[in-house]
Design a protein around this motif. Structure first.
Motif, PDB file in Angstrom:
ATOM      1  N   LEU A 133       0.830  -1.210   0.000  1.00  0.00           N
ATOM      2  CA  LEU A 133       0.000   0.000   0.000  1.00  0.00           C
ATOM      3  C   LEU A 133       0.866   1.261   0.000  1.00  0.00           C
ATOM      4  CD1 LEU A 133      -2.762  -1.154   2.511  1.00  0.00           C
ATOM      5  CD2 LEU A 133      -3.190  -0.299   0.199  1.00  0.00           C
ATOM      6  N   VAL A 134       1.906   1.247   0.832  1.00  0.00           N
ATOM      7  CA  VAL A 134       2.796   2.416   0.877  1.00  0.00           C
ATOM      8  C   VAL A 134       3.499   2.575  -0.477  1.00  0.00           C
ATOM      9  CG1 VAL A 134       4.896   3.372   1.935  1.00  0.00           C
ATOM     10  CG2 VAL A 134       3.152   2.329   3.373  1.00  0.00           C
ATOM     11  N   ARG A 135       3.904   1.435  -1.034  1.00  0.00           N
ATOM     12  CA  ARG A 135       4.605   1.480  -2.337  1.00  0.00           C
ATOM     13  C   ARG A 135       3.681   2.037  -3.422  1.00  0.00           C
ATOM     14  NH1 ARG A 135       7.017  -3.405  -1.945  1.00  0.00           N
ATOM     15  NH2 ARG A 135       8.881  -2.489  -1.025  1.00  0.00           N
ATOM     16  N   ALA A 136       2.425   1.631  -3.372  1.00  0.00           N
ATOM     17  CA  ALA A 136       1.467   2.132  -4.370  1.00  0.00           C
ATOM     18  C   ALA A 136       1.278   3.644  -4.219  1.00  0.00           C
ATOM     19  CB  ALA A 136       0.128   1.408  -4.218  1.00  0.00           C
ATOM     20  N   GLY A 137       1.225   4.106  -2.956  1.00  0.00           N
ATOM     21  CA  GLY A 137       1.114   5.553  -2.718  1.00  0.00           C
ATOM     22  C   GLY A 137       2.371   6.268  -3.161  1.00  0.00           C
ATOM     23  N   PHE A 138       3.502   5.651  -2.900  1.00  0.00           N
ATOM     24  CA  PHE A 138       4.811   6.228  -3.233  1.00  0.00           C
ATOM     25  C   PHE A 138       4.976   6.329  -4.751  1.00  0.00           C
ATOM     26  CE2 PHE A 138       9.421   5.998  -3.822  1.00  0.00           C
ATOM     27  CZ  PHE A 138       9.930   6.773  -2.782  1.00  0.00           C
ATOM     28  N   ASP A 139       4.603   5.249  -5.432  1.00  0.00           N
ATOM     29  CA  ASP A 139       4.782   5.196  -6.892  1.00  0.00           C
ATOM     30  C   ASP A 139       3.664   5.895  -7.661  1.00  0.00           C
ATOM     31  OD1 ASP A 139       6.939   3.621  -6.387  1.00  0.00           O
ATOM     32  OD2 ASP A 139       5.914   1.717  -6.761  1.00  0.00           O
ATOM     33  N   GLY A 140       2.572   6.178  -6.976  1.00  0.00           N
ATOM     34  CA  GLY A 140       1.412   6.731  -7.669  1.00  0.00           C
ATOM     35  C   GLY A 140       0.675   5.667  -8.474  1.00  0.00           C
ATOM     36  N   THR A 141       0.697   4.425  -7.965  1.00  0.00           N
ATOM     37  CA  THR A 141       0.026   3.322  -8.696  1.00  0.00           C
ATOM     38  C   THR A 141      -1.140   2.747  -7.899  1.00  0.00           C
ATOM     39  OG1 THR A 141       1.629   1.785  -7.749  1.00  0.00           O
ATOM     40  CG2 THR A 141       2.118   2.647  -9.960  1.00  0.00           C
ATOM     41  N   LEU A 142      -1.767   3.592  -7.097  1.00  0.00           N
ATOM     42  CA  LEU A 142      -2.904   3.116  -6.296  1.00  0.00           C
ATOM     43  C   LEU A 142      -4.023   2.607  -7.200  1.00  0.00           C
ATOM     44  CD1 LEU A 142      -3.061   5.919  -3.585  1.00  0.00           C
ATOM     45  CD2 LEU A 142      -2.817   3.483  -3.109  1.00  0.00           C
ATOM     46  N   ALA A 143      -4.594   1.491  -6.821  1.00  0.00           N
ATOM     47  CA  ALA A 143      -5.679   0.910  -7.622  1.00  0.00           C
ATOM     48  C   ALA A 143      -6.881   0.652  -6.707  1.00  0.00           C
ATOM     49  CB  ALA A 143      -5.198  -0.406  -8.232  1.00  0.00           C
ATOM     50  N   PRO A 144      -8.077   0.524  -7.262  1.00  0.00           N
ATOM     51  CA  PRO A 144      -9.264   0.289  -6.427  1.00  0.00           C
ATOM     52  C   PRO A 144      -9.110  -0.900  -5.483  1.00  0.00           C
ATOM     53  CG  PRO A 144      -9.930   0.748  -8.664  1.00  0.00           C
ATOM     54  CD  PRO A 144      -8.439   0.655  -8.698  1.00  0.00           C
ATOM     55  N   VAL A 145      -8.378  -1.922  -5.928  1.00  0.00           N
ATOM     56  CA  VAL A 145      -8.225  -3.118  -5.094  1.00  0.00           C
ATOM     57  C   VAL A 145      -7.492  -2.797  -3.783  1.00  0.00           C
ATOM     58  CG1 VAL A 145      -6.014  -3.894  -6.103  1.00  0.00           C
ATOM     59  CG2 VAL A 145      -7.615  -5.575  -5.161  1.00  0.00           C
ATOM     60  N   ASP A 146      -6.678  -1.721  -3.808  1.00  0.00           N
ATOM     61  CA  ASP A 146      -5.932  -1.344  -2.591  1.00  0.00           C
ATOM     62  C   ASP A 146      -6.861  -0.957  -1.446  1.00  0.00           C
ATOM     63  OD1 ASP A 146      -3.377  -1.810  -3.602  1.00  0.00           O
ATOM     64  OD2 ASP A 146      -3.340   0.124  -4.624  1.00  0.00           O
ATOM     65  N   VAL A 147      -8.051  -0.451  -1.813  1.00  0.00           N
ATOM     66  CA  VAL A 147      -9.032  -0.096  -0.772  1.00  0.00           C
ATOM     67  C   VAL A 147      -9.415  -1.343   0.020  1.00  0.00           C
ATOM     68  CG1 VAL A 147     -11.349   0.827  -0.338  1.00  0.00           C
ATOM     69  CG2 VAL A 147      -9.909   1.846  -2.111  1.00  0.00           C
ATOM     70  N   PHE A 148      -9.567  -2.444  -0.690  1.00  0.00           N
ATOM     71  CA  PHE A 148      -9.940  -3.701  -0.011  1.00  0.00           C
ATOM     72  C   PHE A 148      -8.802  -4.190   0.896  1.00  0.00           C
ATOM     73  CE2 PHE A 148     -12.709  -3.639  -3.753  1.00  0.00           C
ATOM     74  CZ  PHE A 148     -13.936  -3.768  -3.113  1.00  0.00           C
ATOM     75  N   TYR A 149      -7.575  -4.035   0.383  1.00  0.00           N
ATOM     76  CA  TYR A 149      -6.427  -4.417   1.222  1.00  0.00           C
ATOM     77  C   TYR A 149      -6.397  -3.568   2.500  1.00  0.00           C
ATOM     78  CZ  TYR A 149      -4.540  -7.122  -2.691  1.00  0.00           C
ATOM     79  OH  TYR A 149      -4.360  -8.044  -3.686  1.00  0.00           O
ATOM     80  N   LEU A 150      -6.684  -2.271   2.317  1.00  0.00           N
ATOM     81  CA  LEU A 150      -6.670  -1.361   3.477  1.00  0.00           C
ATOM     82  C   LEU A 150      -7.775  -1.722   4.464  1.00  0.00           C
ATOM     83  CD1 LEU A 150      -5.277   1.097   4.734  1.00  0.00           C
ATOM     84  CD2 LEU A 150      -6.899   2.553   3.526  1.00  0.00           C
ATOM     85  N   ILE A 151      -8.938  -2.063   3.928  1.00  0.00           N
ATOM     86  CA  ILE A 151     -10.057  -2.449   4.809  1.00  0.00           C
ATOM     87  C   ILE A 151      -9.698  -3.731   5.574  1.00  0.00           C
ATOM     88  CG2 ILE A 151     -12.451  -3.317   4.828  1.00  0.00           C
ATOM     89  CD1 ILE A 151     -12.992  -1.321   2.503  1.00  0.00           C
ATOM     90  N   GLY A 152      -9.077  -4.668   4.870  1.00  0.00           N
ATOM     91  CA  GLY A 152      -8.651  -5.916   5.525  1.00  0.00           C
ATOM     92  C   GLY A 152      -7.651  -5.642   6.630  1.00  0.00           C
ATOM     93  N   LEU A 153      -6.717  -4.752   6.329  1.00  0.00           N
ATOM     94  CA  LEU A 153      -5.699  -4.388   7.322  1.00  0.00           C
ATOM     95  C   LEU A 153      -6.347  -3.698   8.526  1.00  0.00           C
ATOM     96  CD1 LEU A 153      -2.594  -4.309   7.751  1.00  0.00           C
ATOM     97  CD2 LEU A 153      -2.618  -2.035   6.735  1.00  0.00           C
ATOM     98  N   GLY A 207      -8.120  -6.260  10.684  1.00  0.00           N
ATOM     99  CA  GLY A 207      -7.137  -6.989  11.504  1.00  0.00           C
ATOM    100  C   GLY A 207      -6.629  -6.138  12.658  1.00  0.00           C
ATOM    101  N   THR A 208      -6.438  -4.853  12.365  1.00  0.00           N
ATOM    102  CA  THR A 208      -5.938  -3.940  13.400  1.00  0.00           C
ATOM    103  C   THR A 208      -6.962  -3.763  14.511  1.00  0.00           C
ATOM    104  OG1 THR A 208      -4.637  -2.793  11.734  1.00  0.00           O
ATOM    105  CG2 THR A 208      -5.025  -1.611  13.790  1.00  0.00           C
ATOM    106  N   VAL A 209      -8.225  -3.606  14.117  1.00  0.00           N
ATOM    107  CA  VAL A 209      -9.285  -3.435  15.125  1.00  0.00           C
ATOM    108  C   VAL A 209      -9.317  -4.660  16.053  1.00  0.00           C
ATOM    109  CG1 VAL A 209     -11.786  -3.314  15.468  1.00  0.00           C
ATOM    110  CG2 VAL A 209     -10.701  -1.845  13.771  1.00  0.00           C
ATOM    111  N   ILE A 210      -9.234  -5.841  15.442  1.00  0.00           N
ATOM    112  CA  ILE A 210      -9.260  -7.076  16.265  1.00  0.00           C
ATOM    113  C   ILE A 210      -8.074  -7.098  17.227  1.00  0.00           C
ATOM    114  CG2 ILE A 210      -9.012  -9.606  16.157  1.00  0.00           C
ATOM    115  CD1 ILE A 210     -10.565  -9.427  13.446  1.00  0.00           C
ATOM    116  N   LEU A 211      -6.889  -6.790  16.700  1.00  0.00           N
ATOM    117  CA  LEU A 211      -5.695  -6.817  17.560  1.00  0.00           C
ATOM    118  C   LEU A 211      -5.745  -5.759  18.659  1.00  0.00           C
ATOM    119  CD1 LEU A 211      -2.424  -7.516  15.539  1.00  0.00           C
ATOM    120  CD2 LEU A 211      -3.511  -8.892  17.278  1.00  0.00           C
ATOM    121  N   VAL A 212      -6.251  -4.566  18.313  1.00  0.00           N
ATOM    122  CA  VAL A 212      -6.331  -3.492  19.316  1.00  0.00           C
ATOM    123  C   VAL A 212      -7.301  -3.900  20.433  1.00  0.00           C
ATOM    124  CG1 VAL A 212      -7.121  -1.116  19.732  1.00  0.00           C
ATOM    125  CG2 VAL A 212      -5.604  -1.599  17.805  1.00  0.00           C
TER     126      VAL A 212
END
Lengths: 320, 244
Positions: B201-221, B224-229
């Motif tokens: 995700l950071v690489r996609a932001g860095f490179d400017g290659t963000l894609a719609p699928v990244d939103v799903f990765y972020l939601i998944g992350l 997971g974070t909410v559960i761990l917190v």
């Protein structure tokens, strides 16, 4: 400080159990008056530190009624903690210099910068910490750490100060030095709860003392009254050469038949707290002659706070 | 002016954790990775965002380390008999962790910027980096808090931390891309490793290659974070305060 005529602390039937089986604090009832130095005196494992944890809201009582500064800690723990100071038995420092620790502590308590600096400088001076102010706290000697830890607590205002064995691990001179510093700081009428297993310290610093054993308060009064309570008694003390002391103690105990409290100290000295010192003397001498044991020395004296402590524990045990 | 309680704790956390030695380890070490890996493998543009993502792990270890040290050296109990609640303390650590993660990522970017003679990230890319590092720092912060709250021995704590960090760091896309040429076991590890998703995700932001699928990765992350917190909060709230 808040003006209130009620007790600083009021505990009725206070209980705390860590495992639900054995009570570390077992039905303690006492009050701490505002402005007094209140001693909690007991041996290691008597329940002093658990009591302090309950009183400082770190752990909840399992049963009983407790009010601190007129508030119920189960509902007002944050308000209570904002008005108390605690010097724990274990060291507690941040990884920084002595003065850095004072500064950070002041910030944590929300002390304005100008006040913080003034207090830090005054306390460093009064507690003789100026020379080591730049030293990292973990590089300090045991005595320096304790001084710094106690001094740091005065960075903030408080209504009650809890000192949990602040002198533990210090030599006699450092201990007295620290007690003097504490005495100086509490002159203004601060309420202090002070736990110790050292009788001289309790005698030196406290207005009233609760003697604690097995989680119970077994005696509670002013130092003078506690001494007076057992004032009719005298202490007959004796020691014998060699390993035959145990037999003699047994024989004396048997002859006195529960009329007196008998204790044997770690150094082998036997103490008999009695209202009839003549009889006790006679019993000791007769028993030693009968057993053929050579008495190293034999003495009668007025009782001390230590004798009160030993006597209280003795009575508690015989009561059980 | 009196700061709010959590802010005072954050101030304290920074004062205690920003001595020169700690800063060298926290920032200097990843910067060295950036220089050596970047020049060694000749792909600074790949390594730089990876190490920005890696800062979330470093921040997590700082967060866990703070709780561990505060338990070990008596400051947790000292703070909790002072004007702070357990929740204040936890929020203070979480906030400090996030700030460490973001600050570390900015430092990595600055080093990469200097080494690459200028590399720019779009505003959207920055937004993605900030959100990802924030969530990632919370994820690893929570993980390390659980460890700190449960483990009682210094050696156990260090050993587990080293083991966890080793797998998380090297079985991720921080240093190497996830390609079909990798052994299958490594491909699986790469894909179950949350750090890979943070790095991607950071690489996609860095490179400017963000894609719609990244939103799903972020939601998944985020899930997971909410559960761990939640787990970290429960574990910490129930844990013994004192170390001894």
């Amino acid at each position: 400080m808040h003006q209130d005529t009620s007790d600083a602390i009021n505990a009725v039937g206070l209980v705390h159990s860590y495992d639900g089986k054995k009570n570390a604090v077992d039905g303690m009832t006492f009050n701490v008056r505002r402005g007094e130095v209140f001693g909690v005196l007991g041996r290691n494992g008597a329940g002093k530190s658990t009591l302090i944890k309950v009183l400082t809201t770190l752990i909840r009582p399992t049963a009983g009624k407790l009010t601190i500064l007129g508030m119920d800690p189960s509902h007002k723990s944050e308000e209570i903690r904002a008005r108390i100071g605690v010097v724990q038995q274990d060291e507690s420092f941040d990884f920084t210099s002595v003065e850095g620790n004072f500064d950070i502590y002041g910030v944590l308590w929300g002390i304005p910068k100008a006040v913080r600096i003034e207090r830090r400088e005054r306390l460093l001076k009064e507690f003789d910490l100026l020379e080591i102010r730049k030293k990292r706290s973990f590089d300090l000697s045991g005595g320096q750490k304790r001084r710094a830890q106690v001094a740091r607590e005065f960075m903030h205002d408080m209504d009650i100060l809890f000192l949990d064995e602040p002198t533990v691990g210090l030599d006699v001179i450092m201990r007295r030095n620290l007690l003097d510093l504490i005495k100086e700081q509490v002159k203004g009428g601060l309420t202090v709860v002070f736990t110790t297993h050292n009788l001289e310290e309790a005698d030196y610093l406290c207005d009233r003392i609760a003697v604690v054993e097995s989680g119970k308060v077994i005696a509670l009064d002013t130092v003078e009254n506690l001494k007076r309570l057992y004032g009719g008694k005298r202490t007959v003390e004796f020691a014998v050469e060699g390993s035959s002391g145990i037999e003699l103690v047994r024989a004396v105990e048997q002859s006195l038949n529960g009329e007196s409290t008998l204790k044997v100290l770690d150094d082998g000295t036997a103490l008999v707290l009695t209202e009839d010192p003549k009889k006790a003397l006679r019993v000791v001498v007769e028993a030693s002659q009968k057993l053929g044991v050579q008495l190293e020395w034999l003495n009668v004296r007025k009782n001390t706070l230590e004798d009160v402590f030993l006597s209280s524990i003795g009575e508690q045990r015989s009561g059980n | 002016m009196v700061l709010p309680r959590v802010s005072r704790l954050v101030y304290r956390n920074f004062k205690v954790n920003t001595d020169p030695a700690s800063l060298v380890i926290l920032v200097g070490l990843p910067a060295m990775y950036l220089v050596f890996f970047g020049f060694g493998f000749g792909d600074l543009l790949f390594i730089a965002p990876g190490l920005m993502a890696f800062q979330s792990v470093m921040a997590g270890t700082v967060g866990g380390g703070m709780l561990w040290a505060d338990r070990r050296y008596g400051m947790l109990a000292q703070l909790l008999v002072g004007p702070f609640s357990r929740l204040d303390y936890l929020l203070g650590i979480m906030l400090t962790t996030v700030i460490f993660g973001l600050a570390g990522a900015v430092v990595m970017y600055a080093v990469a910027f200097a080494l690459l003679h200028g590399v720019y990230i779009s505003p959207l890319g920055w937004g993605s980096v900030v959100v990802t590092i924030t969530v990632g720092s919370l994820f690893f912060g929570a993980l390390m808090l659980i460890l700190s709250a449960l483990v009682k021995s210094n050696n156990t704590y260090n050993s587990i931390q080293i083991l966890v960090l080793f797998f998380i760091n090297f079985a991720s896309t921080v240093f190497y891309p996830d390609t079909p040429r990798l052994p299958v076991i490594l491909q699986v590890l790469f894909r179950v490793n949350p750090l890979s998703y943070i790095a991607n995700l950071v690489r996609a932001g860095f490179d400017g290659t963000l894609a719609p699928v990244d939103v799903f990765y972020l939601i998944g992350l985020l899930a997971g974070t909410v559960i761990l917190v939640v787990l970290a909060t429960r574990t910490y709230m129930r844990s013994d305060i004192s170390y001894t």
